[in-house]
Scaffold this active site. Structure first.
Site, short mmCIF file in Angstrom:
data_model
loop_
_atom_site.label_atom_id
_atom_site.label_comp_id
_atom_site.label_asym_id
_atom_site.label_seq_id
_atom_site.Cartn_x
_atom_site.Cartn_y
_atom_site.Cartn_z
N HIS A 8 0.84 -1.20 0.00
CA HIS A 8 0.00 0.00 0.00
C HIS A 8 0.87 1.25 0.00
CE1 HIS A 8 -4.25 -1.34 1.11
NE2 HIS A 8 -3.57 -2.45 0.87
N GLU A 44 -6.17 -0.27 -6.34
CA GLU A 44 -7.19 0.48 -5.60
C GLU A 44 -6.82 1.96 -5.65
OE1 GLU A 44 -8.69 -2.21 -1.96
OE2 GLU A 44 -6.56 -1.75 -1.90
#
Length: 334
Positions: free
Chosen positions: A38, A107
């Site tokens: 991430h 994402e």
């Protein structure tokens, strides 16, 4: 053969802690450790987002035998696929047979803040992923690669340090189209637990099988990997309250749609009661009960389980699980 692994939660712990936990998992006999990649975590307060690429090199050097992978990395926006191929080629040379590249279509939470881009629809994201995988495999298998795709280009590109055999690529998916592609073109499939049973048995796994049936050659050793959301402790209340850090997982797609700021995601998640935050997790204090709740996933055909525990004391979890749960699962699998 059933593989049982550990999820190194990069959103929750700093990279030094993650390294210590993974060394402990290696010592305790876990088969794998997969780290999330991430750019920003799911929550702002107490969140972390170390570089998975840098961390994997350190983890490979610090461990002896455990398989290391990403779950999942997006090789299409923050990273050009040729750079991902170079990094994983290097990792494969340094730690042969121990590296897996887990990829997904991405994402917005990770890519928009880093690049300032408009987030594309799934059709484009999936097309980018397919093209990226094609390019990376060419770079691992061919000496000079001039590639001209719809999204990526290379000119006489050579990766000089590459493993003798290509790095296995696992593809993460939550829908039929990506699941079928994973079966047809990847070395493994990744999904997460805690969703409706029908999603796995009627949509995901049947489409993986349909993709496998389309291959020209059988896919020996194909892995159906699932990230198991588990909160196990001898204290049931502790196991329940540990799920609060990951409350964002309990938000519906509609609640978190287009949320790109970890602070807003945190605000939405913190408003949920613990009864709801725990719904995505297998919460238990009894090992036999716990294994009974995992058995349906084994029956579905998953052969690589990576356990994601939400609590702060990860060493406690790793040791409890290695002592009380892992042996029962291995015995169950024969």
């Amino acid at each position: 053969m059933l593989k049982l692994g550990y999820k190194a939660s990069a959103e929750q712990f700093d990279p030094r802690q993650l390294l210590d936990f993974t060394v402990e998992a290696d010592r305790l006999g876990y088969d794998s450790a997969f780290i999330s990649d991430h750019f920003q975590p799911w929550r702002h307060t107490g969140g972390h987002a170390p570089s998975a690429l840098a961390w994997m090199g350190a983890a490979g050097a610090a461990t002896q035998r455990i398989t290391l992978g990403t779950s999942v990395l997006t090789p299409t926006f923050r990273y050009h696929p040729s750079i991902v191929a170079q990094v994983f080629g290097t990792l494969g040379v340094m730690f042969p047979g121990r590296i897996v590249l887990g990829v997904g279509s991405g994402e917005g939470l990770n890519e928009i803040p880093a690049l300032g881009i408009a987030w594309p629809e799934i059709k484009e994201r999936f097309a980018r992923l397919r093209e990226a995988i094609t390019l990376m495999r060419k770079l691992w298998s061919e000496e000079r690669v001039s590639f001209s795709g719809d999204f990526y280009k290379t000119e006489n590109a050579t990766i000089y340090d590459r493993p003798r055999t290509p790095i296995p690529i696992f593809v993460a998916g939550a829908g039929p189209m990506v699941a079928k592609y994973a079966g047809r073109s990847a070395d493994g499939f990744i999904c997460t637990s805690g969703k409706a049973r029908e999603l796995y048995v009627e949509t995901l796994l049947p489409n993986v099988e349909a993709g496998l049936a389309q291959r020209a050659q059988p896919a020996a050793g194909y892995e159906r990997m699932i990230e198991m959301k588990v909160s196990f402790d001898t204290d049931k209340e502790r196991a329940l309250s540990d799920t609060r850090f990951w409350a964002a997982l309990a938000l519906s797609p509609e609640e978190k749609m287009s949320v790109e700021d970890p602070r807003e995601m945190e605000r939405l998640a913190d408003a949920l009661p613990v009864e709801r935050t725990a719904k995505r997790w297998i919460v238990s204090s009894d090992p036999d009960e716990h294994v009974e709740m995992i058995k349906p996933y084994l029956a579905m055909g998953f052969n690589h389980m990576v356990f994601h525990a939400p609590g702060e004391d990860q060493v406690r979890f790793l040791r409890l699980y290695a002592e009380q749960v892992i042996p029962r699962l291995r015995a169950l699998a024969g």
